[in-house]
Design an enzyme around this catalytic site. Structure first.
Site, PDB file in Angstrom:
ATOM      1  N   HIS A 146     168.089  -2.607  -6.479  1.00 56.65           N
ATOM      2  CA  HIS A 146     168.571  -3.384  -5.338  1.00 56.65           C
ATOM      3  C   HIS A 146     169.643  -2.619  -4.578  1.00 56.65           C
ATOM      4  O   HIS A 146     170.836  -2.910  -4.674  1.00 56.65           O
ATOM      5  CB  HIS A 146     169.089  -4.748  -5.798  1.00 56.65           C
ATOM      6  CG  HIS A 146     168.008  -5.675  -6.247  1.00 56.65           C
ATOM      7  ND1 HIS A 146     167.759  -5.960  -7.572  1.00 56.65           N
ATOM      8  CD2 HIS A 146     167.081  -6.365  -5.531  1.00 56.65           C
ATOM      9  CE1 HIS A 146     166.737  -6.798  -7.664  1.00 56.65           C
ATOM     10  NE2 HIS A 146     166.300  -7.058  -6.442  1.00 56.65           N
ATOM     11  N   ASN A 147     169.197  -1.636  -3.808  1.00 52.24           N
ATOM     12  CA  ASN A 147     170.104  -0.798  -3.034  1.00 52.24           C
ATOM     13  C   ASN A 147     169.562  -0.648  -1.613  1.00 52.24           C
ATOM     14  O   ASN A 147     168.562  -1.272  -1.247  1.00 52.24           O
ATOM     15  CB  ASN A 147     170.269   0.567  -3.719  1.00 52.24           C
ATOM     16  CG  ASN A 147     168.924   1.220  -4.030  1.00 52.24           C
ATOM     17  OD1 ASN A 147     168.004   1.189  -3.218  1.00 52.24           O
ATOM     18  ND2 ASN A 147     168.795   1.806  -5.214  1.00 52.24           N
ATOM     19  N   VAL A 149     168.045   1.751  -0.186  1.00 52.02           N
ATOM     20  CA  VAL A 149     166.710   2.367  -0.081  1.00 52.02           C
ATOM     21  C   VAL A 149     165.631   1.296  -0.237  1.00 52.02           C
ATOM     22  O   VAL A 149     164.610   1.315   0.463  1.00 52.02           O
ATOM     23  CB  VAL A 149     166.524   3.489  -1.126  1.00 52.02           C
ATOM     24  CG1 VAL A 149     165.202   4.202  -0.913  1.00 52.02           C
ATOM     25  CG2 VAL A 149     167.674   4.488  -1.047  1.00 52.02           C
ATOM     26  N   HIS A 150     165.861   0.343  -1.149  1.00 49.98           N
ATOM     27  CA  HIS A 150     164.930  -0.785  -1.282  1.00 49.98           C
ATOM     28  C   HIS A 150     164.885  -1.574   0.027  1.00 49.98           C
ATOM     29  O   HIS A 150     163.798  -1.949   0.496  1.00 49.98           O
ATOM     30  CB  HIS A 150     165.375  -1.700  -2.424  1.00 49.98           C
ATOM     31  CG  HIS A 150     164.722  -3.058  -2.422  1.00 49.98           C
ATOM     32  ND1 HIS A 150     163.372  -3.241  -2.626  1.00 49.98           N
ATOM     33  CD2 HIS A 150     165.252  -4.299  -2.239  1.00 49.98           C
ATOM     34  CE1 HIS A 150     163.085  -4.540  -2.565  1.00 49.98           C
ATOM     35  NE2 HIS A 150     164.206  -5.198  -2.317  1.00 49.98           N
ATOM     36  N   ASP A 187     168.784  -8.360   0.734  1.00 47.79           N
ATOM     37  CA  ASP A 187     169.419  -8.213  -0.582  1.00 47.79           C
ATOM     38  C   ASP A 187     170.835  -7.645  -0.472  1.00 47.79           C
ATOM     39  O   ASP A 187     171.352  -7.089  -1.437  1.00 47.79           O
ATOM     40  CB  ASP A 187     168.582  -7.284  -1.480  1.00 47.79           C
ATOM     41  CG  ASP A 187     167.510  -8.032  -2.263  1.00 47.79           C
ATOM     42  OD1 ASP A 187     167.711  -9.228  -2.534  1.00 47.79           O
ATOM     43  OD2 ASP A 187     166.476  -7.422  -2.589  1.00 47.79           O
ATOM     44  N   ASP A 296     158.894  -7.736   0.301  1.00 51.97           N
ATOM     45  CA  ASP A 296     159.895  -7.674  -0.763  1.00 51.97           C
ATOM     46  C   ASP A 296     159.294  -7.261  -2.104  1.00 51.97           C
ATOM     47  O   ASP A 296     159.952  -6.613  -2.915  1.00 51.97           O
ATOM     48  CB  ASP A 296     160.581  -9.046  -0.893  1.00 51.97           C
ATOM     49  CG  ASP A 296     161.791  -9.013  -1.806  1.00 51.97           C
ATOM     50  OD1 ASP A 296     162.400  -7.930  -1.959  1.00 51.97           O
ATOM     51  OD2 ASP A 296     162.140 -10.065  -2.365  1.00 51.97           O
TER      52      ASP A 296
END
Length: 420
Positions: A146-147, A149-150, A187, A296
């Site tokens: 969950h960063n 890049v995601h 996120d 997602d």
């Protein structure tokens, strides 16, 4: 202090910098761990808003993307990749390296331009860039999954879905901007642990949102705080910005995996009854929710090399939570026990019960377009590869264990997969 912004609608939204932040890696530091021994201290340390970011903004120091540090060769490669941003095999990991870790900012600036949103909404490019940097900076780079890049990966997928003919012909500029913004921020400020963890550690956010869609509510309110702080939409009429904020919330809240069946049942009903009217703003918004949900969790539908990286990253994040729970003598959450929950077994279950049902319905909605067929083909091939790896683990476990026993999670997954 408890810095919050009360909006025109009376909704309390959280501002960045309200709470101290902890890097979970610090919990492995032996000198610190001796000082942390109670659940109360864990709860306090898990307040994860990053104060220093707000401090810099209050002093007027806006963090800038360091694209200028890259040489022309890297920038040329990044520009070449952006020319193919609508391709499903887009490698977001490579793009992030080429942009020196600024994949989300670079991608969003490009997509806002491609879709004509800057001109349509008369957005100021400097303000847009400042807002996007705030969003990117508010993701935790130490999270394996969950960063930012995601977030960039989900945004690129959302761009692909917005181009699907069944949807594209009805979308307004507002729909497109909402879809891209929700994807980018869905996120934001994710702590790397899940909702049950926040609830059982009695985290203040769990109390604030009464244990309902805790993380998703936080992502939404944080996004509103940054929108207002950046003043990106300040030139628009008040009723327009209020509507944008509420619709962003509706989209981001739809990503709560606990609401999966609710959305699937509603989508199935619409498709069976053939009563979707995309001229209707309400139906378009629902399909944007479905598109964001697909984006997602689209990792299993990517090419194997990319899909495998994402799978390993999300499981690493699960295992870190399990290690944290074990460290503080909490019950280890499902899928978070590295000794029992293997990457193949986790992925097969995820694909079978979450991903396949959603993407089969999405393909039905789109009319089995080339993109939908491509995603389903990748999904089936990737699942077969994980199943093969799981059987190899099973065989290895049996050869190493004279009793021929496998872990309960492996056995359950195998039984599920072998059931006709």
């Amino acid at each position: 202090g408890d810095a919050r912004v009360r909006g025109q609608t009376g909704v309390v939204s959280e501002r960045r910098g309200s709470y101290p932040f902890i890097d979970f890696r610090l919990l492995n530091n032996t000198t610190l761990s001796g000082e942390i021994g109670t659940k109360k201290k864990v709860k306090r340390l898990l307040s994860f808003q990053r104060y220093f970011h707000a401090s810099r903004l209050l002093r007027g120091i806006v963090p800038q993307a360091s694209l200028y540090l890259l040489d022309e060769d890297y920038l040329g490669q990044a520009r070449h990749m952006l020319s193919k941003v609508g391709m499903w095999d887009f490698d977001i990991f490579l793009f992030d390296r080429l942009t020196n870790g600024n994949s989300l900012v670079t991608l969003l600036c490009h997509l806002f331009n491609v879709h004509g949103l800057i001109h349509h909404f008369q957005l100021d490019m400097v303000t847009l860039h400042r807002f996007l940097v705030m969003v990117q900076e508010d993701y935790h780079s130490q999270n394996p999954y969950h960063n930012a890049v995601h977030a960039a990966d989900v945004t690129q997928a959302m761009h692909c879905y917005l181009k699907e003919p069944k949807l594209a012909s009805f979308l307004t500029p507002s729909d497109i901007m909402l879809g891209l913004l929700a994807a980018a921020a869905h996120d934001v400020d994710h702590p790397g642990v899940n909702q049950p963890f926040l609830i059982k550690t009695k985290h203040h956010l769990a109390s604030l949102y009464q244990n309902v869609s805790v993380l998703e509510n936080h992502h939404w309110r944080s996004t509103i705080g940054m929108l207002r702080e950046s003043r990106l939409l300040a030139h628009l009429p008040k009723e327009v910005t209020q509507d944008i904020e509420q619709q962003l919330g509706s989209l981001i809240l739809a990503t709560d995996i606990n609401r999966q069946n609710e959305f699937l049942i509603r989508l199935k009903s619409h498709l069976d009854n053939q009563d979707l009217r995309l001229e209707d703003a309400q139906d378009r918004h629902f399909m944007l929710q479905i598109a964001l949900k697909c984006a997602d969790i689209c990792n299993p539908c990517r090419v194997w090399d990319l899909s495998k990286q994402w799978s390993e990253r999300v499981c690493e994040e699960f295992y870190r939570q399990g290690d944290l729970e074990q460290k503080f003598e909490l019950e280890i959450s499902p899928l978070c026990n590295q000794q029992k929950d293997t990457v193949p077994s986790i992925q097969i279950g995820f694909m079978t019960y979450i991903v396949e049902p959603l993407f089969e319905r999405w393909a039905q909605f789109t009319g089995n377009t080339p993109l939908s067929e491509n995603m389903l083909n990748h999904l089936r091939r990737n699942k077969a590869k994980w199943r093969s790896l799981l059987h190899k683990q099973h065989s290895s476990s049996r050869s190493n264990d004279h009793s021929g026993q496998v872990t309960s999670s492996q056995e359950q997954t195998l039984n599920e997969e072998e059931t006709p």
